[in-house]
Design an enzyme around this catalytic site. Structure first.
Site, short mmCIF file in Angstrom:
data_model
loop_
_atom_site.label_atom_id
_atom_site.label_comp_id
_atom_site.label_asym_id
_atom_site.label_seq_id
_atom_site.Cartn_x
_atom_site.Cartn_y
_atom_site.Cartn_z
N LYS A 201 -43.36 32.46 171.15
CA LYS A 201 -43.54 32.24 169.71
C LYS A 201 -44.99 31.97 169.34
O LYS A 201 -45.44 32.33 168.26
CB LYS A 201 -42.65 31.10 169.23
N LYS B 175 -34.95 40.45 172.40
CA LYS B 175 -33.82 39.76 171.80
C LYS B 175 -33.73 40.06 170.30
O LYS B 175 -34.75 40.13 169.63
CB LYS B 175 -34.05 38.25 172.00
N LYS C 146 -34.27 36.54 164.20
CA LYS C 146 -34.47 36.42 162.76
C LYS C 146 -35.87 36.82 162.36
O LYS C 146 -36.11 37.30 161.26
CB LYS C 146 -34.30 34.95 162.34
P1 ATP Z 1 -35.76 32.28 165.58
O1 ATP Z 1 -36.35 33.64 165.82
O2 ATP Z 1 -36.22 31.62 164.30
O3 ATP Z 1 -35.86 31.36 166.79
P2 ATP Z 1 -33.05 32.87 166.36
O4 ATP Z 1 -32.44 34.14 165.97
O5 ATP Z 1 -33.47 32.70 167.79
O6 ATP Z 1 -34.22 32.54 165.34
P3 ATP Z 1 -31.98 30.16 166.37
O7 ATP Z 1 -31.66 29.39 165.15
O8 ATP Z 1 -33.22 29.82 167.13
O9 ATP Z 1 -32.01 31.73 165.98
O10 ATP Z 1 -30.76 30.10 167.37
C1 ATP Z 1 -29.44 29.74 166.96
C2 ATP Z 1 -28.47 30.07 168.06
O11 ATP Z 1 -28.33 31.50 168.17
C3 ATP Z 1 -28.91 29.60 169.46
O12 ATP Z 1 -27.77 29.11 170.15
C4 ATP Z 1 -29.43 30.84 170.12
O13 ATP Z 1 -29.31 30.79 171.53
C5 ATP Z 1 -28.51 31.90 169.51
N1 ATP Z 1 -29.14 33.22 169.51
C6 ATP Z 1 -30.28 33.56 168.87
N2 ATP Z 1 -30.56 34.85 169.06
C7 ATP Z 1 -29.56 35.36 169.85
C8 ATP Z 1 -29.28 36.64 170.39
N3 ATP Z 1 -30.08 37.66 170.16
N4 ATP Z 1 -28.16 36.80 171.15
C9 ATP Z 1 -27.33 35.74 171.38
N5 ATP Z 1 -27.55 34.50 170.90
C10 ATP Z 1 -28.65 34.30 170.14
MG MG Z 2 -34.46 30.92 168.40
#
Ligand code: ATP
Ligand code: MG
Length: 358
Positions: A128, A220, A223
């Site tokens: 990040k 991955k 968001k």
């Molecule tokens: P950011 O990019 O802001 O970190 P994010 O998509 O990783 O956003 P988070 O809020 O950090 O979302 O994570 C929320 C939950 O979703 C966590 O349990 C994380 O492990 C899960 N998660 C996030 N992205 C994935 C993915 N691509 N596949 C499976 N689980 C995910």
């Molecule tokens: Mg995350």
């Protein structure tokens, strides 16, 4: 630690689930399959606490999280997603982190337990912060310590997360263990037995613990990806879902008939994993049905499935966010119940550490 010993450690604690999602916008299929869908299932077996982790939501530059109005909107949207997916805020606890000040308070104590060397190994910070590490916020670096505090404030025994959070869960266990060791005498003297904090177990389950970007099977789904075509958002309508899946990157080969044929093909593996998770079957079963066929037919079936599963969730989310008064009330009630638990833990922590309190 071996499984039997671990079981004994956790047995001393009331079983409780905690997990969180950041209000950073664009909730996507990865969040649903890797996290929220499992949150819903765990309600049957455990007492659950599900948190909109808004203090984590401001760790990136403001240009990324969007500023005050966007933050407020996103906190309500994640709450709406929890409810729309089937989390019951009466039977369990749903709240946003910043309403329970003990999260930040326990994080400070843990800052003094965690070691710099441990944090320096965290890969999420490296990803990040990117190349401009000097300019990253201290909060982004300290994120895993706050996450340990979120979990251990409720002495949670189980944490459902996606695969990307595994390293942070290991750090949470390291912090719990060091606290239990460093303050062992004080913990025993106050009648808390051998350990005050449990060694929390991650629950990383199902065929889609790491949903990948639709544009790049090695990244991955996230968001924060600049391309909206990299992810399926929970609020996407049927046409958008169809377009994104049709445009998803694939390779020219037909689908394999066995799972090992997916190994060198990350994009195919990802789409098959998504299909499996959405339909509640194994990848092997999906390949039994579609193996040997072309991607076009498989993608058409995946569009239908995704629209059937996600359409009602998106529609319900859109309805719920129209009523911010109701959402805020859910969060306020949840925060009150969470705080009662948090305050108990914090009192005990203060006694154990030796702070004088009223
Ligand atoms: P950011 O990019 O802001 O970190 P994010 O998509 O990783 O956003 P988070 O809020 O950090 O979302 O994570 C929320 C939950 O979703 C966590 O349990 C994380 O492990 C899960 N998660 C996030 N992205 C994935 C993915 N691509 N596949 C499976 N689980 C995910
Ligand atoms: Mg995350």
């Amino acid at each position: 630690m071996d499984a039997v010993f671990e079981g004994v450690c956790l047995m001393a604690f009331k079983e409780r689930v905690f997990s969180g999602v950041q209000p950073t916008g664009n909730l996507h299929l990865g969040n649903y399959l890797g996290a929220i869908a499992n949150f819903v299932k765990l309600q049957e077996r455990y007492d659950c606490i599900y948190c909109v982790v808004d203090l984590h939501g401001i760790t990136q530059p403001m240009s990324v999280w969007g500023g005050p109005a966007e933050l407020t909107r996103n906190i309500r949207e994640v709450t709406a997603a929890f409810l729309a997916c089937g989390i019951d805020p009466k039977a369990h606890i749903v709240f946003n982190q910043s309403q329970v000040a003990e999260h930040a308070e326990l994080a400070w104590v843990f800052n003094c337990v965690a070691r710099l060397g441990w944090l320096n190994r965290m890969t999420q910070f490296k990803e990040k912060a990117g190349k401009d590490r000097e300019n990253a916020s201290v909060g982004l670096y300290d994120y895993p310590v706050l996450m340990a505090a979120d979990i251990l404030l409720y002495r949670a025994t189980h944490v459902p997360v996606g695969e990307d959070q595994k390293q942070h869960l290991e750090l949470t266990r390291d912090i719990a263990q060091k606290f239990n060791n460093d303050f062992g005498e004080s913990i025993r003297a106050r009648g808390y037995g051998e350990s005050f904090f449990p060694l929390t177990e991650p629950l990383i389950a199902g065929p889609a613990t790491r949903v990948m970007s639709l544009r790049d099977g090695k990244k991955k789904m996230s968001k924060s990806d600049a391309s909206d075509y990299s992810r399926i958002n929970l609020t996407d309508d049927a046409d958008t879902i169809a377009q994104k899946i049709r445009k998803a990157k694939t390779d020219p080969e037909p689908l394999p008939s066995e799972e090992k044929g997916l190994q060198p093909r990350p994009e195919a593996d990802n789409l098959v994993g998504i299909y499996a998770a959405l339909s509640g079957v194994s990848k092997e079963q999906v390949l039994g049905q579609f193996g040997g066929g072309q991607f076009s037919a498989f993608k058409a079936a995946l569009v239908d499935l995704a629209v059937v599963k996600l359409g009602p969730i998106g529609a319900e989310m859109k309805k719920l966010v129209q009523d911010p008064v109701y959402i805020d009330q859910v969060l306020a009630e949840g925060a009150e119940r969470a705080q009662a638990l948090a305050a108990e833990t914090m009192k005990a922590v203060k006694d154990i550490v030796g702070f004088v309190r009223r």
